[in-house]
Design an enzyme around this catalytic site. Structure first.
Site, mmCIF file in Angstrom:
data_model
loop_
_atom_site.group_PDB
_atom_site.id
_atom_site.type_symbol
_atom_site.label_atom_id
_atom_site.label_comp_id
_atom_site.label_asym_id
_atom_site.label_seq_id
_atom_site.Cartn_x
_atom_site.Cartn_y
_atom_site.Cartn_z
ATOM 1 N N SER A 197 31.428 -43.939 56.270
ATOM 2 C CA SER A 197 32.764 -44.363 55.880
ATOM 3 C C SER A 197 32.830 -45.887 55.834
ATOM 4 O O SER A 197 32.527 -46.561 56.823
ATOM 5 C CB SER A 197 33.810 -43.833 56.864
ATOM 6 O OG SER A 197 35.079 -44.376 56.589
ATOM 7 N N LYS A 226 42.143 -43.190 54.674
ATOM 8 C CA LYS A 226 41.514 -43.246 56.003
ATOM 9 C C LYS A 226 42.547 -42.813 57.040
ATOM 10 O O LYS A 226 43.689 -42.520 56.733
ATOM 11 C CB LYS A 226 41.032 -44.664 56.342
ATOM 12 C CG LYS A 226 40.084 -45.304 55.335
ATOM 13 C CD LYS A 226 38.726 -44.641 55.273
ATOM 14 C CE LYS A 226 37.841 -45.324 54.224
ATOM 15 N NZ LYS A 226 36.595 -44.576 53.970
ATOM 16 N N SER A 250 35.148 -38.928 47.804
ATOM 17 C CA SER A 250 33.999 -39.216 48.664
ATOM 18 C C SER A 250 34.044 -38.368 49.931
ATOM 19 O O SER A 250 35.014 -37.654 50.186
ATOM 20 C CB SER A 250 33.972 -40.703 49.043
ATOM 21 O OG SER A 250 34.987 -40.980 49.996
ATOM 22 N N SER A 307 34.044 -39.573 53.058
ATOM 23 C CA SER A 307 34.375 -40.414 54.208
ATOM 24 C C SER A 307 35.365 -39.767 55.177
ATOM 25 O O SER A 307 35.441 -40.172 56.333
ATOM 26 C CB SER A 307 34.932 -41.757 53.740
ATOM 27 O OG SER A 307 36.211 -41.597 53.151
#
Length: 266
Positions: free
Chosen positions: A219, A129, A72, A74
């Site tokens: 995100s 993250k 992704s 994010s």
């Protein structure tokens, strides 16, 4: 993929057990009947061939480094869709495969580390993250600004972001440097379009962390988790440290960016 991890452990232990039983019992019986030209059983033969390979892969993947692919946007602009990364599995402690139980502590995550983890609301998935809040921190996010323990982070505008390949959707967003305490890194924001659902203040409990994506308006991170806004320490899988390939799709169909090969993750 947890099924792959389970299969790897089962095959390694299974082939190792076959070799052990053969050494303790079956090999002696064959030796006693050597005059009959008895051959080694197929299962033992395959176990002897595959056990060393399986054992090496299991040790490397479980305790040294594990590969992941970024699915992704994010973590743009620092990690792009199609980046293949390596994750240091011992950075935050030696953990058992499958259960992820820590058996030997090493260090704790630092603010700014990029971590792979199992989110508390989706424990069968692996997410990535950046650690923003440490245990005991007060985290706030208002407008386009991050606050840590009441202090607003400073930003420097680096220009308009131009995305390529799968990341082209972020073209036009603002590229900024964010000065975390002890760590400066880049983020993307659609300045002035802050999502109200991602605004608020949070106090990080002991043994847990507050994580955010670098693509701040795209995100699904601690700001939006409903059951808990925090990442438990026991859900950590490791620290991302290297991009070893960037390739969209199988067999590099689509975009391929060789310049990202060997890039360290900051």
């Amino acid at each position: 993929m947890k099924w792959f991890e389970i299969a790897l452990v089962v095959l390694t232990l299974g082939s190792g057990l076959v070799l052990l039983l053969d050494k303790l019992f079956l090999a002696k019986r064959r030796a006693a009947r050597a005059g009959l030209l008895e051959t080694e059983p197929v299962l033992v033969d395959y176990s002897r061939a595959f056990f060393p390979v399986l054992a090496v892969v299991l040790v490397l993947r479980s305790f040294v480094a594990e590969p992941y692919k970024i699915p992704s946007s994010s973590m743009m602009p620092n990690l792009l869709i199609g980046d293949f990364i390596l994750v240091n599995k011992f950075a935050y402690g030696i953990r058992l495969p499958i259960t992820n139980t820590k058996i030997i502590p090493v260090t704790e995550p630092k603010r700014g580390d990029v971590v792979v983890f199992k989110p508390p609301h989706a424990p069968d998935q692996n997410w990535i993250k950046r650690v923003i809040g440490l245990p005991g921190d007060r985290i706030g996010f208002h407008g386009d600004t991050l606050f840590i323990n009441g202090e607003a982070m400073t930003y420097q505008v680096r220009g308009e972001y131009v995305g390529q390949g799968p990341g082209a959707e972020m073209t036009g967003a603002t590229l900024l440097s964010e000065d975390l305490p002890g760590r400066t890194h880049t983020v993307l924001e659609w300045v002035g379009r802050a999502n109200p659902a991602g605004q608020g203040d949070w106090e990080v409990p002991q043994g847990q962390y507050f994580v955010m994506g670098d693509n701040r308006d795209n995100s699904e991170d601690s700001r939006f988790w409903t059951r808990t806004h925090f990442l438990p320490e026991e859900n950590l899988r490791g620290k991302a440290f290297l991009i070893w390939l960037n390739c969209e799709g199988w067999f590099c169909k689509g975009s391929f960016e060789p310049s990202r090969i060997g890039t360290g993750i900051q």
